[in-house]
Design a protein around this motif. Structure first.
Motif, PDB file in Angstrom:
ATOM      1  N   ASN A   1      -5.756   2.314  -1.099  1.00 40.32           N
ATOM      2  CA  ASN A   1      -4.978   1.773  -0.388  1.00 40.32           C
ATOM      3  C   ASN A   1      -6.077   0.335  -0.107  1.00 40.32           C
ATOM      4  OD1 ASN A   1      -3.498   3.932   2.221  1.00 40.32           O
ATOM      5  ND2 ASN A   1      -2.892   3.109  -0.133  1.00 40.32           N
ATOM      6  N   ILE A   2      -4.374  -0.647   0.501  1.00 39.24           N
ATOM      7  CA  ILE A   2      -5.345  -1.929   0.677  1.00 39.24           C
ATOM      8  C   ILE A   2      -5.451  -2.254   2.305  1.00 39.24           C
ATOM      9  CG2 ILE A   2      -5.426  -4.601   0.312  1.00 39.24           C
ATOM     10  CD1 ILE A   2      -3.539  -3.938  -2.198  1.00 39.24           C
TER      11      ILE A   2
ATOM     12  N   SER B   1       0.922  -1.183  -0.235  1.00 39.66           N
ATOM     13  CA  SER B   1       0.065  -0.394   0.373  1.00 39.66           C
ATOM     14  C   SER B   1       1.058   1.185   0.232  1.00 39.66           C
ATOM     15  CB  SER B   1      -1.096   0.037   1.119  1.00 39.66           C
ATOM     16  OG  SER B   1      -1.736  -0.833   1.092  1.00 39.66           O
TER      17      SER B   1
ATOM     18  N   SER C   1     -10.063  -2.437  -1.094  1.00 36.94           N
ATOM     19  CA  SER C   1      -9.494  -1.528  -0.773  1.00 36.94           C
ATOM     20  C   SER C   1     -10.336  -0.133  -0.617  1.00 36.94           C
ATOM     21  CB  SER C   1      -8.172  -1.073  -2.324  1.00 36.94           C
ATOM     22  OG  SER C   1      -8.092  -2.034  -2.718  1.00 36.94           O
TER      23      SER C   1
ATOM     24  N   MET D   1      -3.991  -1.893  -5.065  1.00 32.79           N
ATOM     25  CA  MET D   1      -5.978  -2.802  -5.061  1.00 32.79           C
ATOM     26  C   MET D   1      -5.777  -4.553  -5.683  1.00 32.79           C
ATOM     27  SD  MET D   1      -8.103  -0.915  -7.881  1.00 32.79           S
ATOM     28  CE  MET D   1      -7.614   0.716  -7.411  1.00 32.79           C
TER      29      MET D   1
END
Length: 332
Positions: free
Chosen positions: A307-308, A41, A285, A47
């Motif tokens: 971000n994941i 991330s 995500s 993602m």
């Protein structure tokens, strides 16, 4: 059995049951946290993680303002290596790679031109021109690094996205509905990779934007994102949140909202869900800020990009979670 031993056994059994209940409750209350902060991330949009080689290799999408690429990273001990662009990506807008549970092949979305053509794909959705997408396959076991498009039964337009593959190689994906202009979810039965028959999942009616399907190995449940529950006007999506559909191919599929504990900002979408290889962790995500204790708000990766996130996952918890609908609780 002597009474004392019976009483001891009852006490031990009660303790085990209480511990199991507490563990389940704790898992249900677990908060989501960032996956690989600063490495996986990063400051760009990340993602759609997909794991290979028993979880030691990771493919994911990294998006930029004008394009996206499929990245690869290898696990070294407890850490992930610096991601690099996958050998088959980097020129076209590639995204959303899904690896078959067997590990033999992967399918991803791309705007790359079909063989014999030169122009990238374009489409119209959400009421405006967009970069297009079709699904492409790459065979890992053959040693070939040349992707090829799936047949027209799947790629029947230029807005086909987000593959997910079951244990028996059935393919789930999303595409734009020609009537409503919204996204709907579909499944194509495997037939040697020909996918001759494609069905729309009955619960995905076009009344909402249903996107980003993630099917479990045995096709018992499917996690997806949707703006159902939001104020939907036209084809443009509202904030998309996570949902889980039990028995997703059935006309009687049960759809339950997935309320993530500690998720404070209801305006940020939750998209691109994926499972860990053992299906005990769910990844998704979002642009939701990371407010973890001690986390620097000025970290280069924590600047509002996608971000994941990851959270422990037990599908049945979402039938009984606080805030679950009466229909979901009734089927718990």
């Amino acid at each position: 059995m002597p009474p004392v031993k019976i009483m001891t056994l009852l006490i031990m059994t009660t303790m085990v049951v209480a511990h199991a209940a507490a563990e389940t409750s704790n898992r249900s209350r677990a908060s989501a946290h960032i996956f690989g902060p600063g490495v996986i991330s990063g400051p760009d949009g990340d993602m759609a993680p997909s794991f290979a080689s028993g979880g030691s290799r990771l493919y994911f999408t990294r998006s930029y303002p004008d394009t996206s690429a499929i990245m690869v990273s290898d696990k070294k001990g407890a850490s992930w290596s610096t991601p690099v662009v996958a050998a088959f990506s980097g020129h076209w807008r590639d995204l959303e790679l899904a690896i078959a549970p067997s590990g033999a092949y992967a399918i991803f979305a791309s705007n790359r031109p079909h063989p014999g053509q030169t122009d990238s794909l374009h489409a119209t959705y959400f009421g405006q021109p967009q970069s297009g997408g079709n699904l492409w396959k790459i065979d890992f076991e053959s040693g070939s690094s040349v992707p090829y498009p799936l047949p027209p039964s799947v790629n029947d337009g230029n807005s086909v996205w987000t593959p997910s593959i079951s244990g028996n190689n059935n393919l789930y994906f999303m595409k734009t509905d020609s009537v409503s202009g919204r996204f709907r979810l579909h499944v194509a039965n495997d037939d040697g990779g020909k996918y001759r028959h494609v069905d729309t999942l009955p619960f995905s009616t076009g009344a909402f934007n249903d996107v980003d399907p993630s099917i479990d190995t045995n096709e018992k449940f499917l996690v997806f994102s949707s703006d159902r529950g939001a104020s939907v006007s036209g084809s443009k999506p509202g904030p998309e949140r996570l949902f889980i559909a039990f028995n997703p191919r059935s006309p009687d599929a049960l759809v339950c909202a997935m309320e993530i504990p500690g998720w404070t900002n209801k305006t940020e979408s939750q998209i691109e869900s994926r499972f860990s290889p053992d299906e005990r962790t769910l990844y998704f995500s979002s642009r939701h800020p990371d407010n973890a204790a001690g986390r620097s708000a000025k970290a280069t990766w924590n600047q509002g990009s996608i971000n994941i996130w990851m959270i422990p996952f037990q599908p049945d918890l979402w039938r009984t979670a606080e805030g679950a609908s009466a229909a979901c609780r009734a089927h718990a």
